[in-house]
Design a protein around this motif. Structure first.
Motif, PDB file in Angstrom:
ATOM      1  N   HIS A   1      38.969  44.289  37.059  1.00  0.00           N
ATOM      2  CA  HIS A   1      39.345  43.322  36.026  1.00  0.00           C
ATOM      3  C   HIS A   1      40.874  43.226  35.967  1.00  0.00           C
ATOM      4  N   ARG A   2      41.379  42.003  35.740  1.00  0.00           N
ATOM      5  CA  ARG A   2      42.838  41.865  35.735  1.00  0.00           C
ATOM      6  C   ARG A   2      43.461  42.626  34.571  1.00  0.00           C
ATOM      7  N   GLY A   3      42.641  42.934  33.561  1.00  0.00           N
ATOM      8  CA  GLY A   3      43.131  43.735  32.445  1.00  0.00           C
ATOM      9  C   GLY A   3      43.624  45.119  32.861  1.00  0.00           C
ATOM     10  N   GLN A   4      43.095  45.634  33.962  1.00  0.00           N
ATOM     11  CA  GLN A   4      43.541  46.943  34.430  1.00  0.00           C
ATOM     12  C   GLN A   4      45.014  46.915  34.804  1.00  0.00           C
ATOM     13  N   ARG A   5      45.396  45.867  35.517  1.00  0.00           N
ATOM     14  CA  ARG A   5      46.796  45.760  35.894  1.00  0.00           C
ATOM     15  C   ARG A   5      47.643  45.401  34.685  1.00  0.00           C
ATOM     16  N   GLU A   6      47.118  44.512  33.849  1.00  0.00           N
ATOM     17  CA  GLU A   6      47.890  44.096  32.675  1.00  0.00           C
ATOM     18  C   GLU A   6      48.194  45.282  31.767  1.00  0.00           C
ATOM     19  N   SER A   7      47.176  46.118  31.530  1.00  0.00           N
ATOM     20  CA  SER A   7      47.428  47.247  30.634  1.00  0.00           C
ATOM     21  C   SER A   7      48.420  48.216  31.279  1.00  0.00           C
TER      22      SER A   7
ATOM     23  N   ARG B   1      50.871  37.367  24.018  1.00  0.00           N
ATOM     24  CA  ARG B   1      51.076  37.705  25.427  1.00  0.00           C
ATOM     25  C   ARG B   1      52.394  37.164  25.974  1.00  0.00           C
TER      26      ARG B   1
ATOM     27  N   LEU C   1      53.396  38.847  29.486  1.00  0.00           N
ATOM     28  CA  LEU C   1      52.194  38.835  30.325  1.00  0.00           C
ATOM     29  C   LEU C   1      51.866  37.387  30.668  1.00  0.00           C
TER      30      LEU C   1
ATOM     31  N   MET D   1      51.137  47.192  23.832  1.00  0.00           N
ATOM     32  CA  MET D   1      50.104  46.204  23.546  1.00  0.00           C
ATOM     33  C   MET D   1      48.731  46.868  23.523  1.00  0.00           C
TER      34      MET D   1
ATOM     35  N   PHE E   1      44.785  45.895  23.548  1.00  0.00           N
ATOM     36  CA  PHE E   1      43.980  44.738  23.936  1.00  0.00           C
ATOM     37  C   PHE E   1      42.624  44.747  23.237  1.00  0.00           C
TER      38      PHE E   1
ATOM     39  N   PHE F   1      40.357  46.938  25.231  1.00  0.00           N
ATOM     40  CA  PHE F   1      40.934  48.277  25.458  1.00  0.00           C
ATOM     41  C   PHE F   1      41.668  48.424  26.781  1.00  0.00           C
ATOM     42  N   TYR F   2      40.970  48.093  27.882  1.00  0.00           N
ATOM     43  CA  TYR F   2      41.525  48.290  29.221  1.00  0.00           C
ATOM     44  C   TYR F   2      42.058  49.692  29.439  1.00  0.00           C
ATOM     45  N   LEU F   3      41.266  50.675  29.056  1.00  0.00           N
ATOM     46  CA  LEU F   3      41.586  52.037  29.481  1.00  0.00           C
ATOM     47  C   LEU F   3      41.352  52.119  30.978  1.00  0.00           C
ATOM     48  N   TRP F   4      41.890  53.164  31.608  1.00  0.00           N
ATOM     49  CA  TRP F   4      41.745  53.322  33.055  1.00  0.00           C
ATOM     50  C   TRP F   4      40.603  54.299  33.328  1.00  0.00           C
ATOM     51  N   PRO F   5      39.496  53.789  33.845  1.00  0.00           N
ATOM     52  CA  PRO F   5      38.260  54.585  33.876  1.00  0.00           C
ATOM     53  C   PRO F   5      38.302  55.796  34.802  1.00  0.00           C
TER      54      PRO F   5
ATOM     55  N   ARG G   1      47.586  55.637  23.543  1.00  0.00           N
ATOM     56  CA  ARG G   1      48.347  55.299  24.745  1.00  0.00           C
ATOM     57  C   ARG G   1      49.556  54.436  24.382  1.00  0.00           C
TER      58      ARG G   1
END
Ligand SMILES: Nc1ncnc2c1ncn2[C@@H]1O[C@H](COP(=O)(O)OP(=O)(O)OP(=O)(O)O)[C@@H](O)[C@H]1O
Ligand SMILES: [Mg+2]
Lengths: 227, 262
Positions: free
Chosen positions: A119-125, B53, B58, B99, B101, B104-108, B167
């Motif tokens: 997901h592009r959110g991975q890079r954005e975050s 954003r 972004l 930011m 979101f 969340f966009y945590l890194w799995p 974070r």
């Protein structure tokens, strides 16, 4: 049927030694080809991701071209045509480069697919946290993407290994050429090629299996990996 | 170019954003004072997320300026002209504007502690040991210290969002932007996240929060901005905007929200 297999004990030690030598060259040849495919494939994937339209077009053009050309034609061109342009390659290197060029098209698609699956959110975050694009790639994107890429990359290697048998036709001393030599001396081609099939199988099958295992494992999620 | 104002921490000046022919932001100007919590409300498609954003680039604004203190965000003088910064050039500025979101966009692939510590380690060059101490302290703040070893997928949505907040805190930002931090959560998990945000507001963090939680905005935010159709329609102290909106469009929006949440 029994008499067919009775031929093996007699010649076994001679055949096996020579085929093993050929298998070693096949392994080296395919690994070299794969390494070239990986490097070039990574460049192509990067080009396809770049904002430059020209780079993107060139990469796509190259990939489509490589898919359209039969490998044998490519190998013959590298081995027989390049010398007339003043560049002479050994059978081994013509083979490795041919395998690498064609393999790079597949590797590039695998890498791009792997990157696109996130997901592009991975890079954005990641960049919103203050990471540079390079840090985001190495710490966040790549470690995730590689899980999905590994199984198809293994399969791509297996394809290159099998394709490397075509290099016999440009006089590379690999497994298939060794087999043909033995076959023409011994007048027992059926015996030899059965054995050669087994050689390829013994190398390729475990890799295919590993690819499958990884695929299942990664699709099951990370909990099962990290405990 | 306008000069930074004295009191504002963050200033958005005449922000415009077009997607092709579609003008999504039609000149947004706003200020955030140090320690202030600002809430951005408005109907779906009014440009709230886009505005947020654009603040950390972004999305690249079509025109306008973002100032953090006396620092111009996302643009740099190149000779006499301004040009956009690259993502690499922007990294130090983005570190100062955290930011959170909606998703969340945590890194799995990283456990909770690493999720929180990665920013400090990479962006601030902090030694790992110190970054882990910081991460644990930030996890304590969101009441998840005991989940430091867990992986994101082992957490509920509310817990994941609280990790994302930890974070954000760990990057030691000047401003935190929240884009609908609770709207992806099951209703019973909304409260725990709002409670954490409320604590941050009471600590005097400077925050801008896009939200549909009108009651929360009224209680926690110092000021509320109502956006519609890419413009700011109304802004003021939160109780005033929400309890006594001046504009008809604000009133009808709040009316709809009240019906939905009833
Ligand atoms: N990448 C994009 N390309 C084209 N149009 C976009 C893009 N992103 C947003 N838009 C459009 O811009 C407008 C504003 O979108 P935005 O997401 O900022 O609204 P919002 O106020 O956050 O809405 P919501 O409450 O639904 O989150 C919408 O009409 C949307 O369709
Ligand atoms: Mg939105």
């Amino acid at each position: 049927m029994i008499s067919f297999f009775q031929q093996y004990p007699e010649y076994w030690s001679d055949w096996f030694a020579r085929l093993l030598l050929g298998a070693r060259v096949s392994a080296e040849l395919s690994l070299t080809g794969f390494a070239l495919a990986a490097v070039l494939g990574a460049l192509l994937a990067w080009a396809m991701k770049s904002p430059s339209v020209l780079l993107k077009r060139l990469a796509v053009f190259f990939i489509q071209g490589m898919r359209a050309v039969p490998l044998l034609a490519l190998l013959l061109a590298l081995y027989f045509t390049l010398p007339s342009l003043g560049l002479t390659l050994s059978g081994y290197w013509a083979g490795a480069i041919g395998l690498g060029l064609q393999g790079s098209a597949y590797v590039a698609e695998i890498l791009r697919g792997g990157l696109d699956s996130l997901h592009r959110g991975q890079r954005e975050s990641a960049i919103a946290t203050g990471l540079t694009p390079l840090q985001a790639f190495t710490s966040v994107i790549f470690p995730q993407a590689i899980r999905g890429m590994l199984p198809p990359l293994l399969n791509a290697y297996v394809s290159i290994l099998k394709d490397s048998s075509l290099c016999a036709l440009i006089a590379t001393d690999e497994l298939m050429l060794a087999a043909r030599a033995i076959a023409s001396e011994s007048f027992l081609p059926m015996h030899i090629f059965l054995l050669v099939g087994l050689f390829y199988f013994v190398i390729a099958f475990p890799l295919s299996l590993l690819s499958r295992v990884l695929e299942v494992r990664f699709s099951r999620g990370r909990k099962t990996i990290r405990g | 170019m306008s000069s930074p104002s004295d009191t504002a921490l963050l200033r958005v000046h005449e922000l415009h954003k077009n997607y092709g022919d579609l003008e999504v932001l039609k000149g947004i100007s706003l200020e955030l004072k140090p320690g202030e919590t600002l809430s951005l409300i408005g109907p779906s498609g009014s440009g709230k997320s886009t505005c947020l954003r654009c603040i950390n680039y972004l999305e690249k604004p079509t025109s306008g300026e973002i100032w953090l203190g006396d620092e111009l965000i996302g643009q740099v003088k190149d000779g006499k002209r301004l040009r956009l910064m690259s993502d690499r050039e922007m990294a130090p500025q983005r570190r100062e504007i955290a930011m959170v979101f909606q998703l969340f966009y945590l890194w799995p692939h990283l456990n909770v502690r690493d999720n929180v510590a990665l920013g400090p380690i990479k962006a601030q060059g902090m030694p790992r040991k110190q970054a882990y101490e910081l991460a644990d302290a930030m996890l304590e703040k969101v009441h998840l210290r005991h989940k430091a070893e867990a992986y994101p997928e082992q957490l509920s949505g509310g817990q994941q969002q609280r990790v994302a907040i930890a974070r954000a805190l760990a990057q030691q930002p000047k401003v935190i932007l929240f884009d609908e931090p609770t709207s992806a959560l099951d209703p019973e998990l909304v409260g725990e996240v709002l409670a954490v945000i409320r604590e941050l507001a009471e600590e005097g963090r400077s925050m801008i929060m896009v939200t549909h939680e009108v009651r929360f905005a009224r209680d926690v935010a110092d000021r509320v901005i109502f956006m519609d159709g890419g413009r700011i329609v109304e802004q003021g102290p939160s109780a005033q905007v929400i309890d006594n909106p001046r504009h008809e469009r604000t009133r009808s929006f709040l009316g709809r929200m009240a019906v939905e949440s009833a």
